[in-house]
Design a protein around this motif. Structure first.
Motif, mmCIF file in Angstrom:
data_model
loop_
_atom_site.group_PDB
_atom_site.id
_atom_site.type_symbol
_atom_site.label_atom_id
_atom_site.label_comp_id
_atom_site.label_asym_id
_atom_site.label_seq_id
_atom_site.Cartn_x
_atom_site.Cartn_y
_atom_site.Cartn_z
ATOM 1 N N TYR A 35 -80.798 99.884 -9.080
ATOM 2 C CA TYR A 35 -79.671 98.983 -8.793
ATOM 3 C C TYR A 35 -80.112 97.524 -8.908
ATOM 4 O O TYR A 35 -79.411 96.699 -9.512
ATOM 5 N N LYS A 38 -80.443 96.441 -12.381
ATOM 6 C CA LYS A 38 -79.195 96.608 -13.122
ATOM 7 C C LYS A 38 -79.337 97.591 -14.287
ATOM 8 O O LYS A 38 -78.759 97.413 -15.358
ATOM 9 N N TRP A 40 -77.945 100.404 -15.236
ATOM 10 C CA TRP A 40 -76.779 101.182 -14.851
ATOM 11 C C TRP A 40 -76.794 102.604 -15.396
ATOM 12 O O TRP A 40 -76.365 103.538 -14.712
ATOM 13 N N HIS A 41 -77.264 102.791 -16.623
ATOM 14 C CA HIS A 41 -77.312 104.155 -17.172
ATOM 15 C C HIS A 41 -78.255 105.026 -16.354
ATOM 16 O O HIS A 41 -77.914 106.148 -15.961
ATOM 17 N N ILE A 79 -69.032 99.452 -8.593
ATOM 18 C CA ILE A 79 -69.540 99.034 -9.907
ATOM 19 C C ILE A 79 -69.113 100.014 -10.997
ATOM 20 O O ILE A 79 -69.760 100.132 -12.037
ATOM 21 N N LYS A 81 -66.973 100.050 -13.307
ATOM 22 C CA LYS A 81 -66.709 99.559 -14.660
ATOM 23 C C LYS A 81 -67.988 99.433 -15.487
ATOM 24 O O LYS A 81 -67.935 99.333 -16.712
ATOM 25 N N LYS A 82 -69.120 99.426 -14.833
ATOM 26 C CA LYS A 82 -70.403 99.295 -15.527
ATOM 27 C C LYS A 82 -70.986 100.652 -15.918
ATOM 28 O O LYS A 82 -71.993 100.718 -16.612
ATOM 29 N N LEU A 83 -70.356 101.740 -15.472
ATOM 30 C CA LEU A 83 -70.954 103.065 -15.605
ATOM 31 C C LEU A 83 -70.230 103.913 -16.641
ATOM 32 O O LEU A 83 -69.055 103.704 -16.928
#
Length: 418
Positions: A35, A38, A40-41, A79, A81-83
């Motif tokens: 986290y 960042k 995210w994947h 979060i 929208k980032k995933l």
């Protein structure tokens, strides 16, 4: 909430859970690191792996809340929208399932609410077809919308099943848009067919369950299922094939790896019945049925549809009899048919008419000479012996074609030289 506040809440939660549950400190610390960087994947994949192991990672927070639900609400959803939408949907499904399986909860309504709210939120993100298909079908994938009805009252269960039916019908066209070559298509297809299969198991009919289940096993790795899940799937699939109206491709079921888990169990006779049916072996089928008569009486679907199953095996015997004949030798006498399908000769005409009406065969019947001339038989999955016989037949056909070609060339040359 501002991005800074979102980050603070997420990291504080992960660190507090790491302290509260030392045995999971390494996993939570890993999520903290991903986290903070960042990644995210990696974060979504690690979270999916984490929530997919409830027997070893599901706990409660200091407030007594389901730890998966807290992780989802405080870390993942803010979060989203980032995933990756499909992976996110699978995480949501795992969290919802934990509410069904966690003894303090067993709350079907709360579990459904997680998925329904998530679906609604994802649909508002944009009209992109891929996003819509992945998020919605990925969610359907773990069948909560069908299974949660089991924990409710009868009236609520009916409403839950109707809602599931509506979702299945709505999303089937979307499924067709996903090419099998897409990287995550198998997950989405498996997701959809598991939901459809679960719904059909609850409401029937068996042939509809069979169609969804055979698709499900085609897209699903059995390693993802527990031994108990494989056993129940194999049992249900076998019974649906035997009793389902219009299901005649037994070879397709016998070849399914899912049936292997019945070997050595008290229900292996189902596989033996299917194998005999696939071969069109009426006497073999009857021997198995007689040897396991008591066990068969314990299966209500087999008992209630006994006559339909008997008719199906008789028709399969006719189909296999025709298949075994060379294409130029498919004029069959009623007497030969009676011997093969084990019926009195005065019932052969009915058997042929039934096979013609179900489009298992195509041909013409001569009631005076008591013969039937067949020029087409239904395609189906063959076993190794049948494949070997077919290969031999192709070889013989190739030899005949070669001899015919040589004959034509020889006589055409002779004519040209005259």
């Amino acid at each position: 909430m501002s991005p800074v506040d979102i980050t603070v809440v997420a990291l504080e939660h992960l660190e507090s859970m790491s302290t509260l549950h030392p045995d999971l400190s390494e996993q939570y610390s890993n999520l903290v690191g991903l986290y903070q960087r960042k990644l995210w994947h990696q974060l979504t994949m690690s979270t999916l792996e984490f929530v997919s192991q409830p027997s070893s990672t599901l706990r409660t927070t200091a407030e007594g809340v389901n730890s998966y639900l807290a992780l989802f609400d405080k870390v993942i959803l803010p979060i989203d929208k980032k995933l990756n939408p499909l992976t996110l949907a699978r995480i949501a499904s795992a969290v919802a399932f934990s509410l069904l399986d966690d003894p303090p909860y067993r709350d079907g309504l709360a579990a459904r609410a997680i998925l329904e709210n998530f679906l609604e939120k994802r649909d508002r993100l944009g009209p992109a077809a891929t996003l819509h298909a992945e998020s919605r079908l990925g969610l359907l994938g773990l069948t909560l919308l069908a299974r949660s009805g089991e924990a409710l009252t009868t009236e609520s269960s009916i409403k839950a099943l109707e809602a599931t039916k509506e979702l299945i019908n709505k999303n089937r066209p979307i499924l067709a848009e996903l090419a099998d070559t897409e990287s995550e298509a198998a997950i989405v297809h498996s997701a959809f067919y598991e939901t459809a299969m679960t719904y059909r198991k609850a409401v029937g009919p068996p042939e509809a369950y069979y169609r969804e289940a055979i698709q499900y096993v085609a897209y699903t790795s059995l390693n993802e299922l527990s031994q108990a899940e494989r056993f129940h799937l194999a049992t249900d699939l076998s019974l649906a094939a035997l009793t389902g109206e219009g299901v005649f491709n037994f070879g397709e079921v016998v070849a399914a790896p899912a049936l292997q888990c019945l070997e050595g169990t008290e229900l292996y006779y189902l596989v033996e019945l299917l194998s005999a049916g696939a071969r069109g072996d009426v006497l073999g089928f009857q021997r198995v049925a007689d040897a396991h008569a008591a066990a068969i009486q314990m299966q209500p679907s087999l008992v209630s549809r006994a006559e339909a199953v008997k008719e199906k095996i008789t028709l399969l015997a006719l189909v296999n009899m025709i298949f075994e004949r060379p294409s130029l030798e498919r004029t069959l006498s009623f007497e030969d048919i009676a011997d093969r399908v084990v019926v009195p000769i005065d019932q052969v005409e009915w058997v042929i008419m039934r096979a013609l009406s179900l489009k298992l065969i195509k041909g013409t019947m001569d009631q005076v000479d008591q013969t039937v001339d067949v020029h087409w038989v239904m395609p189906r999955v063959l076993d190794n012996k049948q494949m070997s016989e077919l290969a031999t037949r192709f070889g013989e056909w190739a030899v005949k074609v070669s001899k015919t070609k040589d004959y034509m060339l020889e006589h055409t040359g002779a004519l040209l030289n005259q």
